[in-house]
Design an enzyme around this catalytic site. Sequence first.
Site, PDB file in Angstrom:
ATOM      1  N   GLY A 118      27.062  10.642 -53.884  1.00 29.70           N
ATOM      2  CA  GLY A 118      27.759   9.682 -54.740  1.00 29.70           C
ATOM      3  C   GLY A 118      26.913   9.300 -55.936  1.00 29.70           C
ATOM      4  CB  ALA A 119      24.027  10.977 -57.307  1.00 28.82           C
ATOM      5  N   GLY A 142      27.655   4.460 -60.982  1.00 33.29           N
ATOM      6  CA  GLY A 142      27.293   3.244 -60.270  1.00 33.29           C
ATOM      7  C   GLY A 142      25.924   3.253 -59.634  1.00 33.29           C
ATOM      8  CB  ILE A 143      24.852   1.883 -56.335  1.00 32.35           C
ATOM      9  CG1 ILE A 143      25.459   0.498 -56.544  1.00 32.35           C
ATOM     10  CG2 ILE A 143      23.557   1.777 -55.534  1.00 32.35           C
ATOM     11  CD1 ILE A 143      26.058  -0.082 -55.285  1.00 32.35           C
ATOM     12  N   GLY A 144      24.746   4.937 -57.118  1.00 29.98           N
ATOM     13  CA  GLY A 144      24.188   6.252 -56.835  1.00 29.98           C
ATOM     14  C   GLY A 144      23.507   6.865 -58.034  1.00 29.98           C
ATOM     15  CB  SER A 193      28.893  -3.143 -47.720  1.00 32.77           C
ATOM     16  OG  SER A 193      29.532  -4.289 -48.239  1.00 32.77           O
ATOM     17  CE1 TYR A 207      33.243   0.204 -48.889  1.00 35.52           C
ATOM     18  CE2 TYR A 207      33.090  -2.170 -48.531  1.00 35.52           C
ATOM     19  CZ  TYR A 207      32.563  -0.987 -49.044  1.00 35.52           C
ATOM     20  OH  TYR A 207      31.347  -1.020 -49.699  1.00 35.52           O
TER      21      TYR A 207
END
Length: 279
Positions: free
Chosen positions: A10-11, A14-16, A138, A163
């Site tokens: 997931g790079a 965002g965070i990734g 999370s 989720y």
Amino acid sequence: MRGRNALVTGATSGIGAETALGLARLGARVGVVGRDPARVAATLARIRSETGAEADSFVADLSEQAGVRRLAAEAGERYPALDILVNNAGAIFSERQVTADGFERTWALDHLAYVLLTHELMPRLAAAPSARIVNVASAAHTRGRIDFDDLDGARRFSAMGSYSQAKFGNVLFTYALARRLAGTRMTANAVHPGVVATGFAGNTHGLLNVAWRLIRPLLITPEKGARTSLHVATAPEVAGVNGRYFSRCRPVASSPLSRDEALQEKVWALSRRQVGIVD
């Protein structure tokens, strides 16, 4: 981090993306994993231009187990030893979807992909002088429950419920994995990145999408959201720390239910069966 190999799922946003960029700035060779080839290429170009570090591209749909296995095989060929694995890819879906493997997509992408990819890459992680597995969970795990009677939401589906269940699964899996890594040169920890202004709810519509757009300006940046993942993946003081849950770069207590060892083992066994791992 020079001479070390890292893989971030997931790079491409965002965070990734910020996690991959941060690892590259520290000198690691980073494998960028994403579903969209164009976005993977763009992230790779950004890393190379901003850091000058070596980086590699991997395209995979991690909601499909065949995609996870292909990624593991490709990464295994590229990296004889893997020092850092950041399981970060995830999403939330406003409507129930079922993958080709027969699982609800949130559970498949946000949880089962962590389980399968970690298992498939274990020989490469074990070959590193020391390896860190970082599972991006999370604080939503505190509201999560594992509905063993309706895990895929066939009878009743809720986007946030699914989720939260998957993120709860991440924490349970991390603790069960950490027990099995005790005494090795590998560690596994879970992190809460904070509530971050990303494209996280881009797959949703209706009230959930509207609510996300309204609160997004109040949230922390992806760069700040990546700090805890980077800390757990690289900080010298975290070397040897195993089986903890981190928030704001500090180990904190996860939910009381997540510390139920019997539940951890039950979800460990179930998850491995679902991805075809025979113990």
